[in-house]
Design an enzyme around this catalytic site. Structure first.
Site, short mmCIF file in Angstrom:
data_model
loop_
_atom_site.label_atom_id
_atom_site.label_comp_id
_atom_site.label_asym_id
_atom_site.label_seq_id
_atom_site.Cartn_x
_atom_site.Cartn_y
_atom_site.Cartn_z
N ASP A 55 -0.73 13.44 -7.16
CA ASP A 55 -0.03 13.12 -5.92
C ASP A 55 -0.75 11.95 -5.25
O ASP A 55 -1.94 12.04 -4.95
CB ASP A 55 -0.01 14.34 -4.99
N ASP A 148 5.95 9.10 -6.16
CA ASP A 148 4.49 9.15 -5.99
C ASP A 148 3.85 10.44 -6.44
O ASP A 148 2.67 10.67 -6.15
CB ASP A 148 4.13 8.88 -4.52
N GLU A 149 4.56 11.30 -7.16
CA GLU A 149 3.93 12.51 -7.67
C GLU A 149 4.64 12.98 -8.93
O GLU A 149 5.83 12.75 -9.12
CB GLU A 149 3.91 13.63 -6.62
#
Length: 455
Positions: A55, A148-149
């Site tokens: 993350d 983003d993760e």
């Protein structure tokens, strides 16, 4: 015996200790004998854990601070504008109580000195895919949750890279910081549920592990909102039943939980005991594409909303053409001045990427919602995506020519001889059947499912 790994210098060693080590999150942190760093993590199951969750820390804000060093110590807030909501904010802003999805006016009240920046989604996507490529160097088994993760299955790391999953992820964390210029937090466990929890334990730039031996005890005193699938409504329901901690769920049998909460009760039973057999699914298939905007002032008039919908539809059509995909269902999103959301959709006769087709459907939906309500947000999008070559089939029943297609010469037949019309052979019944049923016979590629990993 414990295995220890230093995220700073990547030194690894074994510890034989009788005393209990100080805890930080799920893992025990020790000093590294090689570099003296304090972030070395010791864990008995370190070589065995293979499901990771990465993350990025305050991703949008971190990218902006990287590109604008003068903002490094400032409370940076992405999004908001005059009446929008916060997309994300840096950790400095979070100290003031600012959070993602918070209305902009509330963020300004909490953090009057905050630096509000307009999102640059193209830049964020570019950097997000760059990080994704770094992850693929380690394993093809990646399940993105957002830009983003993502989850990663590193069960084959030892055979492929000659290193444990923990070593590979520590090196990835350092590489991202060096080459991309931002930090990421990583959680490592034996399933997805615990890996995601672990990645949140020591943000920013954290690296945490949760093993099978400690999972039940670790979860016991955690709030129920930490459970995957527990939103505000479910949390209130659990609290009304007197259940505030995961440990209380551990005391109930599966039949009681399933009888009270339905299918999600079964999930609570297994998750509360640290059990999760969901695989890391390789799914990069886009589900929808849309564009939306929040107005500076509430709008109720059809003409103004139509103009905005037209601009948003143009963006959607442009993105569809660029990505070579088409949508089968048009979606209209409206948010009223009292923040109530209306979502309406219309299924098209066939998948389309044509701006006029999408706009016609969107305006048809919009006209039905014009009832005097003032709106603060409007969005247009498409779902049920298909490849562009399956979109907008030729209408076999349309006239071969129309008045709009006539040239100046056709309008003045006295000047030149009229051109002979082109006669195409009539389609056969088999060709008609092929055209009309084609989309129903298209099958998406099946996702190759991986073997279940051990609990």
């Amino acid at each position: 015996m414990l295995y220890a790994l230093c995220p700073d210098c990547h030194h690894k060693w074994r510890l034989h200790l009788d005393k209990t080590l100080p805890k930080s999150g799920a893992g025990s942190y020790v000093s590294c004998p090689a570099c003296g760093g304090k972030r070395a993590i010791a864990h008995a199951e370190l070589p065995e854990l293979c499901i990771g969750h990465l993350d990025c820390d305050a991703f949008y804000a971190s990218i902006e601070k990287r590109d604008r060093p003068e903002l490094i110590d400032a409370p940076v807030i992405i999004g908001g504008g005059h009446r929008g909501v916060v997309s994300t904010c840096c950790y400095v802003a979070r100290k003031y109580g600012v959070r993602s999805a918070m209305p902009a006016f509330k963020a300004r009240e909490l953090c009057p000195d905050g630096v509000f920046l307009k999102p640059d989604m193209a830049k964020y996507q570019r950097e997000g895919y760059r990080i994704r490529d770094m992850m693929r160097v380690l394993t093809p088994d990646i399940e993105p949750l957002s830009i983003d993760e993502a989850f990663m299955d590193l069960s084959g790391a030892q055979e492929t890279h000659g290193k444990s999953a923990a070593e590979c992820l520590v090196e990835l964390q350092s590489t991202i910081r060096k080459e991309v210029g931002i930090t990421v937090s990583i959680g490592l466990s034996y399933n997805k549920f615990l890996a995601k929890i672990a990645s949140d334990l020591n943000k920013p730039f954290g690296f945490s592990m949760i093993g099978a031996a400690e999972a039940v005890d670790f979860l016991a005193d955690k709030p129920v909102r930490m459970m995957w699938g527990v939103g505000p409504a479910m949390e209130r329901k659990l609290h009304d039943d007197g259940i505030t901690s995961i440990g209380q769920l551990q005391e109930l049998d599966i039949h009681a939980l399933q009888g009270r909460y339905g299918s999600i009760g079964k999930r609570f039973y297994y998750f509360s005991r640290g059990q999760d057999n969901r695989r890391v699914e390789q799914s990069s298939e886009r589900k929808s594409l849309s564009s939306e905007t929040t107005f500076n002032d509430d709008i109720a008039g059809l003409d103004e909303l139509t103009a905005i919908a037209t601009r948003l539809t143009a963006r959607v059509a442009s993105d569809l053409a660029r990505k070579e995909i088409a949508g089968h269902t048009v979606v209209l999103k409206l948010k009223s001045s009292d923040f109530k959301l209306r979502t309406r959709n219309m299924r098209l006769t066939y998948p389309s990427l044509r701006e006029d087709v999408i706009l016609e459907a969107a305006l048809t939906l919009l006209k039905k919602e014009i009832d005097g309500t003032k709106y603060r947000l409007l969005g247009v999008g498409v779902t049920d995506l298909f490849a562009a070559d399956q979109a907008d089939p030729v209408d076999l029943f349309a006239d071969t020519a129309s008045e709009n297609d006539l040239t100046d010469d056709d309008a003045n037949p006295g000047t030149t001889a009229p051109r002979a019309p082109i006669e195409l052979p009539r389609p056969t019944a088999e060709q008609l059947r092929e055209s009309l049923t084609r989309r129903y016979r298209q099958h998406k590629k099946k996702i190759v499912r991986q073997q279940r990993f051990r609990f």
